[in-house]
Design a protein around this motif. Structure first.
Motif, mmCIF file in Angstrom:
data_model
loop_
_atom_site.group_PDB
_atom_site.id
_atom_site.type_symbol
_atom_site.label_atom_id
_atom_site.label_comp_id
_atom_site.label_asym_id
_atom_site.label_seq_id
_atom_site.Cartn_x
_atom_site.Cartn_y
_atom_site.Cartn_z
ATOM 1 N N ASN A 184 5.004 -0.008 -3.349
ATOM 2 C CA ASN A 184 6.381 -0.304 -2.968
ATOM 3 C C ASN A 184 6.542 -0.291 -1.455
ATOM 4 O O ASN A 184 5.859 0.459 -0.746
ATOM 5 C CB ASN A 184 7.338 0.729 -3.570
ATOM 6 C CG ASN A 184 7.394 0.653 -5.077
ATOM 7 O OD1 ASN A 184 7.498 -0.422 -5.651
ATOM 8 N ND2 ASN A 184 7.285 1.799 -5.727
ATOM 9 N N ARG B 64 12.988 -3.750 -0.657
ATOM 10 C CA ARG B 64 12.114 -4.326 -1.671
ATOM 11 C C ARG B 64 11.787 -5.763 -1.304
ATOM 12 O O ARG B 64 12.571 -6.453 -0.633
ATOM 13 C CB ARG B 64 12.781 -4.296 -3.046
ATOM 14 C CG ARG B 64 13.228 -2.940 -3.509
ATOM 15 C CD ARG B 64 13.965 -2.988 -4.831
ATOM 16 N NE ARG B 64 13.077 -3.294 -5.944
ATOM 17 C CZ ARG B 64 13.478 -3.363 -7.206
ATOM 18 N NH1 ARG B 64 14.757 -3.164 -7.503
ATOM 19 N NH2 ARG B 64 12.637 -3.630 -8.178
ATOM 20 N N GLU C 190 4.313 -6.478 -5.354
ATOM 21 C CA GLU C 190 3.645 -5.234 -5.032
ATOM 22 C C GLU C 190 2.974 -5.420 -3.672
ATOM 23 O O GLU C 190 2.387 -6.472 -3.404
ATOM 24 C CB GLU C 190 2.608 -4.881 -6.094
ATOM 25 C CG GLU C 190 1.942 -3.546 -5.833
ATOM 26 C CD GLU C 190 1.147 -3.046 -7.015
ATOM 27 O OE1 GLU C 190 0.412 -2.060 -6.848
ATOM 28 O OE2 GLU C 190 1.276 -3.648 -8.096
ATOM 29 N N ARG D 221 8.165 -0.086 -11.877
ATOM 30 C CA ARG D 221 8.228 -1.444 -11.355
ATOM 31 C C ARG D 221 8.436 -2.471 -12.455
ATOM 32 O O ARG D 221 8.632 -3.646 -12.169
ATOM 33 C CB ARG D 221 6.946 -1.765 -10.584
ATOM 34 C CG ARG D 221 6.722 -0.843 -9.411
ATOM 35 C CD ARG D 221 5.585 -1.313 -8.535
ATOM 36 N NE ARG D 221 5.987 -2.524 -7.832
ATOM 37 C CZ ARG D 221 5.553 -3.727 -8.136
ATOM 38 N NH1 ARG D 221 4.746 -3.923 -9.142
ATOM 39 N NH2 ARG D 221 5.938 -4.781 -7.450
#
Length: 652
Positions: free
Chosen positions: A608, A526, A582, A11
């Motif tokens: 995620n 995402r 996150e 990440r």
């Protein structure tokens, strides 16, 4: 959808501008570590500074000034637009080392003499810092080699938020809207044709409106058509009027061979309590023939000015070329609708007055129906940019877009629109009146070629010819990221979100929350966050931000450093820094794998997202929602809506 571990990644990693350019096959002269001559010339206009001389920065927007420490420089700049500009140099603490008087006459020049010194990091125009800003890089002498400034935009480790389940059982929920009313309810738009109400007692059993029988027949699996937009009239509580955008079968005036018809319609509620819509009240406002099934855009929204803003895609296919794509001024590239404002209404954002129509019939969005004197079901705001330009469609507010997916207007009327890219880059634009955002001359900040879309040319126009709408700059986005960097997937389809104006999730204060549909077209999506510069927020939004010693936005790490010392950063060219949120379940009694949805798959894995991201929503309190699906198929009822809430358990 099961998380694809083949595409797992750390990440925390850099998206170096040099790496992005090498992916695109472009050798950037911006990376050469050679100081500029002692005499520099720039042009100044609201959209950006423009390099004039020397040749190393000629025609470059917001060029990096590579200076030698201790060298004396003479910088002359010309006012190109008659707006008030000045020239400011700052150090790494944002202290102003040099600041000139304002110059507000078009054609007037101002000369600045200064000595390059250690600590100089940037320059800008005071009144227009968000768009007119560039970096200063010290090379040679005592200034070092400037390597730290070449790291480019950062996708860093952002704050942690919780995802609270709100409603499920949808196919592909794509937006959540609220009306200006006393009722506590949220309207969830499902791509397959229904608008459902989520109230105090959860999701109502019957839809508010069902237009599924009016849609074009959707494809099995993935489709970009359907019910795509919803906006409530500012006076909905009194008049019960609302507007929807959907994909209908070809209609009478749709050219043969075209795929479907873009429809913008008005509906009214069935009774005074506005509990449900009257499906028979439909009044078609606008129809636009669509040549392909994709690039439909869909967002619609009312601005604080009371006008309706309507996003349109370029007509689909690839490259903004082929059937249904007209020729434009840029002969090097085939097509396209994005650069044309005469033949149709594709590839831009329209602005119309739904209270000012001249007839009960719709206005066709292309071809012969655009002739002057045609009646239409909407009015045109007097200050639309092309109103007095003969032959051009006066519905346009801005153009040069490919496929806007997600559009928000701030309380001050600023528009942020996510524009899905093609081969290499995704972008978010601050859309302004009369703005041209480059497609298909450019993809993001990079040149684009219809002959070699994965290998952009090194050079392309920075503005239209004088003969095209009087000449206009091709504007850069405020956010950009590549599809891939350093061999890792980043994303393939940007999904626009909102400025956070709520009070519950403190780490999001003053940020723009958005996402990407999927990392690579197969894996889950995402969630991203970006922080606009303070000057941009002060000018374009009424968002309060608080100073925080534990700022989640980190500076680009230096050599041998894992992170930074916190603080706001801006990357080269004025792009806003990006970080990934996150995510965790909002339920305290769940295990570390997160809440399981109807398919038995956790919503989040190792911080995620584990679902595709289709859209965002915002309620009356300014709190945000993310709309997701476990698969890309519109035939599965695996879509769900989650509310973004504060982190509830310690980070894992």
């Amino acid at each position: 959808m099961t998380r694809n571990d083949d595409h797992a990644f750390s990440r925390r990693w850099l998206l170096r501008s040099s790496a992005a350019l090498s992916i695109a096959g472009v050798a950037s002269t911006a990376l050469a570590q050679e100081a500029l001559p002692s005499e520099i010339e720039l042009g100044g206009r609201v959209s950006s500074w423009v390099g004039q001389t020397p040749d190393a920065i000629a025609d470059e927007r917001n060029p990096t000034l590579r200076l030698e420490a201790g060298q004396e420089y003479t910088l002359t700049w010309e006012n190109l637009d008659g707006a008030a500009h000045n020239f400011v140099i700052v150090d790494e603490n944002d202290e102003r080392l040099l600041e000139t008087d304002l110059v507000a006459s078009s054609g007037e020049t101002q000369t600045v003499e200064f000595t390059a010194e250690e600590g100089m990091v940037g320059y800008f125009c005071g009144p227009h810092r968000s768009s007119m800003n560039g970096e200063i890089e010290l090379v040679g002498g005592d200034g070092g080699d400037g390597a730290a400034t070449d790291d480019g935009p950062l996708i860093g480790e952002g704050p942690t938020v919780g995802l609270e389940p709100v409603a499920d059982g949808f196919a592909n929920p794509i937006t959540l809207e609220t009306a200006d009313e006393d009722a506590d309810r949220r309207f969830i738009v499902d791509q397959t044709g229904t608008i459902s109400v989520h109230g105090e007692d959860g999701l109502e059993s019957e839809p508010f409106l069902d237009v599924s029988d009016r849609l074009v027949e959707l494809r099995e699996g993935f489709d970009e058509r359907g019910l795509l937009g919803l906006a409530f009239h500012p006076d909905f509580a009194e008049n019960g009027r609302f507007f929807v955008r959907y994909s209908a079968p070809p209609r009478e005036d749709t050219p043969e061979g075209y795929d479907h018809t873009f429809v913008l319609s008005e509906f009214q509620t069935a009774d005074d309590d506005h509990a449900s819509a009257d499906p028979d009240s439909e009044r078609t406002i606008l129809e636009i023939p669509e040549p392909q099934f994709n690039h439909n855009a869909g967002p619609i929204a009312f601005g604080p000015d009371g006008f309706l803003y309507v996003a349109t895609g370029d007509g689909g296919g690839a490259n903004d070329s082929g059937e249904g794509h007209v020729e434009d001024w840029y002969d090097v590239n085939e097509g396209g609708n994005g650069q044309d404002t005469e033949e149709n209404l594709l590839g831009g954002i329209l602005r119309i007055d739904v209270d000012g129509g001249t007839s009960e019939t719709s206005r066709d969005g292309g071809g012969d129906a655009a002739d002057e004197g045609d009646e239409r079901a909407y009015g045109i705001p007097d200050d639309n940019p092309l109103v007095d330009m003969e032959g051009h469609r006066d519905e346009y507010y801005a153009w040069g877009l490919r496929n806007p997916w997600g559009m928000t207007l701030t309380s001050e009327g600023a528009i942020l629109a996510a524009d899905v890219g093609q081969e290499l880059f995704e972008e978010v634009d601050h859309v302004e009146r009369g703005g041209n955002y480059g497609w298909n001359v450019r993809e993001g900040t990079h040149c684009f070629s219809t002959e070699s879309p994965t290998e952009p040319p090194e050079e392309c126009p920075q503005e239209t010819p004088e003969s095209v709408r009087g000449g206009e700059p091709l504007l850069d986005p405020v956010l950009e990221y590549p599809h891939e960097a350093d061999g890792e997937p980043v994303g393939v389809s940007v999904i626009g979100g909102y400025l956070y104006e709520g009070e519950e999730v403190d780490p999001l204060a003053g940020t723009y929350v958005f996402g990407d549909w999927s990392r690579d077209g197969q894996s889950p999506g995402r969630l991203f966050v970006a922080r606009p510069p303070t000057a941009w927020l002060e000018e374009n939004a009424t968002v309060e931000t608080e100073e925080d010693d534990d700022d989640p936005f980190i500076d680009p790490p230096g050599e041998g450093d894992d992170g930074g010392d916190g603080g706001e950063t801006e990357s080269e060219g004025g792009l806003w820094p990006i970080e990934e949120l996150e995510v965790e379940t909002a339920s305290e009694d769940d295990d570390d794998d997160g809440t399981e949805d109807d398919d038995g798959e956790p919503v989040a894995v190792d911080g995620n997202m584990n679902r595709l991201v289709y859209g965002f929503g915002r309620d009356d309190a300014g709190e945000l929602y993310v709309l997701t699906s476990a698969t890309p198929s519109i035939e599965e009822d695996d879509g769900a809506v989650y509310r973004i809430v504060p982190q509830q358990r310690s980070e894992h």
